[in-house]
Design a protein around this motif. Sequence first.
Motif, PDB file in Angstrom:
ATOM      1  N   ARG A  99       0.833  -1.204   0.000  1.00  0.00           N
ATOM      2  CA  ARG A  99       0.000   0.000   0.000  1.00  0.00           C
ATOM      3  C   ARG A  99       0.870   1.257   0.000  1.00  0.00           C
ATOM      4  NH1 ARG A  99      -5.478  -0.501   2.157  1.00  0.00           N
ATOM      5  NH2 ARG A  99      -5.172   1.401   3.397  1.00  0.00           N
TER       6      ARG A  99
ATOM      7  N   CYS B 186     -10.765  -0.252  -4.667  1.00  0.00           N
ATOM      8  CA  CYS B 186     -10.276  -0.753  -5.947  1.00  0.00           C
ATOM      9  C   CYS B 186     -11.426  -1.064  -6.879  1.00  0.00           C
ATOM     10  CB  CYS B 186      -9.370  -1.966  -5.771  1.00  0.00           C
ATOM     11  SG  CYS B 186     -10.227  -3.518  -5.390  1.00  0.00           S
ATOM     12  N   TYR B 187     -11.131  -0.994  -8.157  1.00  0.00           N
ATOM     13  CA  TYR B 187     -12.030  -1.352  -9.250  1.00  0.00           C
ATOM     14  C   TYR B 187     -11.219  -2.252 -10.158  1.00  0.00           C
ATOM     15  CZ  TYR B 187     -14.416  -0.645 -13.794  1.00  0.00           C
ATOM     16  OH  TYR B 187     -15.041  -0.812 -15.007  1.00  0.00           O
ATOM     17  N   PHE B 188     -11.755  -3.397 -10.545  1.00  0.00           N
ATOM     18  CA  PHE B 188     -11.006  -4.335 -11.367  1.00  0.00           C
ATOM     19  C   PHE B 188     -11.709  -4.520 -12.705  1.00  0.00           C
ATOM     20  CE2 PHE B 188      -9.879  -9.035 -12.124  1.00  0.00           C
ATOM     21  CZ  PHE B 188      -8.777  -8.683 -12.902  1.00  0.00           C
TER      22      PHE B 188
ATOM     23  N   LEU C  66      -7.929   2.684  -6.729  1.00  0.00           N
ATOM     24  CA  LEU C  66      -6.966   1.952  -7.542  1.00  0.00           C
ATOM     25  C   LEU C  66      -7.697   1.246  -8.680  1.00  0.00           C
ATOM     26  CD1 LEU C  66      -4.063   0.774  -7.929  1.00  0.00           C
ATOM     27  CD2 LEU C  66      -4.734  -1.068  -6.364  1.00  0.00           C
TER      28      LEU C  66
ATOM     29  N   ILE D 105      -7.429  -1.429 -11.297  1.00  0.00           N
ATOM     30  CA  ILE D 105      -6.581  -2.600 -11.496  1.00  0.00           C
ATOM     31  C   ILE D 105      -6.822  -3.194 -12.872  1.00  0.00           C
ATOM     32  CG2 ILE D 105      -6.023  -4.923 -10.654  1.00  0.00           C
ATOM     33  CD1 ILE D 105      -7.021  -4.055  -7.899  1.00  0.00           C
TER      34      ILE D 105
ATOM     35  N   THR E 290      -2.990   0.979 -12.730  1.00  0.00           N
ATOM     36  CA  THR E 290      -1.927  -0.037 -12.831  1.00  0.00           C
ATOM     37  C   THR E 290      -1.665  -0.468 -14.266  1.00  0.00           C
ATOM     38  OG1 THR E 290      -3.305  -2.044 -12.723  1.00  0.00           O
ATOM     39  CG2 THR E 290      -2.732  -0.976 -10.634  1.00  0.00           C
TER      40      THR E 290
ATOM     41  N   ASN F  59      -2.704  -6.362  -5.612  1.00  0.00           N
ATOM     42  CA  ASN F  59      -3.490  -5.130  -5.561  1.00  0.00           C
ATOM     43  C   ASN F  59      -4.889  -5.360  -4.992  1.00  0.00           C
ATOM     44  OD1 ASN F  59      -1.571  -3.266  -6.609  1.00  0.00           O
ATOM     45  ND2 ASN F  59      -1.928  -4.055  -8.669  1.00  0.00           N
TER      46      ASN F  59
ATOM     47  N   ALA G 226      -6.445  -3.634  -1.165  1.00  0.00           N
ATOM     48  CA  ALA G 226      -7.586  -2.717  -1.053  1.00  0.00           C
ATOM     49  C   ALA G 226      -8.447  -3.031   0.162  1.00  0.00           C
ATOM     50  CB  ALA G 226      -8.423  -2.780  -2.324  1.00  0.00           C
TER      51      ALA G 226
ATOM     52  N   CYS H 100     -13.619  -3.438  -2.546  1.00  0.00           N
ATOM     53  CA  CYS H 100     -13.661  -3.582  -3.999  1.00  0.00           C
ATOM     54  C   CYS H 100     -15.022  -3.101  -4.476  1.00  0.00           C
ATOM     55  CB  CYS H 100     -13.437  -5.037  -4.409  1.00  0.00           C
ATOM     56  SG  CYS H 100     -13.437  -5.308  -6.200  1.00  0.00           S
TER      57      CYS H 100
END
Length: 384
Positions: A181, A194-196, A221, A223, A257, A268, A272, A275
């Motif tokens: 982090r 975070c968002y993936f 973040l 990702i 990223t 990652n 977080a 999410c």
Amino acid sequence: MRVLFITGEFPPMQGGVGDCTFETARALVALGVAARVLTATKARGGLASAVGVQPIIAHWGWSSWRVIARAVRTYEPDIVHIEYQTGAYQMHPAIDFLPRYLRAHVVTTFHDLRVPYLFPKAGRVREWVTRELARSSDATIATNAEDYATLARYSKVSALIPIGSNITTAPPANYDRAAWRAQLGVAENESLLCYFGFLNESKGGETLIRALAQMPNAKLLFIGGQVGASDPTNQAYRHQVTALIVALGLTPRVIWTDYTPPEIVTANLLAADVCALPYRDGASYRRGTLMAALAHGCAIVTTVASHQGLAVSQQLPQLEHETNCVLIPPDDPRALAQAIQRVLASPELRAKIGAGAHALAQHFTWDRIAQQHLEFYQQITKRE
């Protein structure tokens, strides 16, 4: 049994359909199936594996039929398995009519029945060719309850088989969450959201940015790759999201990223606190990003739509509010911000939904998914 997969994308191309095809084929090989993949020339240079890969399709137009038919005659598969998502086939309808051309048992997995934008009033055309693929295939597979209900109206035989996570849950060696982090630029007194996944208009990126603006002590973040290889509309939507970030003065609080190896994605996700996956059409098991978040035991805040089909399926376990995620309405930045803040304020709730997410993910392992595929293939070939 011999299976020939046809897919518009395959690693190293970026895309969930390609990743799912790889994982399914690899797990089937472990069960003794001889699996081969026919895919785009852009997939050349992928990693060697037990799955035979033929990246020989330069364009998915009508001319691809001859190449595919030649491969079928040469390989003589028991099953030709089309992994279908419109964008992966360059929006060309040739793939939709392929089963009528081939002399083979054709099974088609529909990864997404949503109608993409092609040109004004094209919706009926796209719906018609999609139905044609369902009708002409010997059998169809849906990845979620919503699509299964639709396909059952057109298909000769249909099955509901989910996808799994295409990201393993192994972080880099000697992974230290606090150090990771700090490396990302997150201070000890800051929260990390975070968002993936790719930026796509259906995934609620703008809603998330507007929610972030209401949480001054948080960073976000993003990702993974930003646009992917298949959907041409993603590039334009990425510009909308980045413009909104600048307009709201959030640039210092947003971290990107881009595309990274799976172990970095895992690092990652584990770094977080929450999410956030604010899908505009509601959470669905067709979303590989959701499946990855579940597998990693993330504290997930996501959306439930009015037409949500997860709760009515008796074949798959459910997403349950405050058991394995927190559910909110789509397109509501205030509700999203409030839900995230509530999860951040309660370590007990974060632990509970994270553990629930991990438990739910055990229903979607690739070995289980491959076994379901094999049994379905056997059902189709025995119908002769």
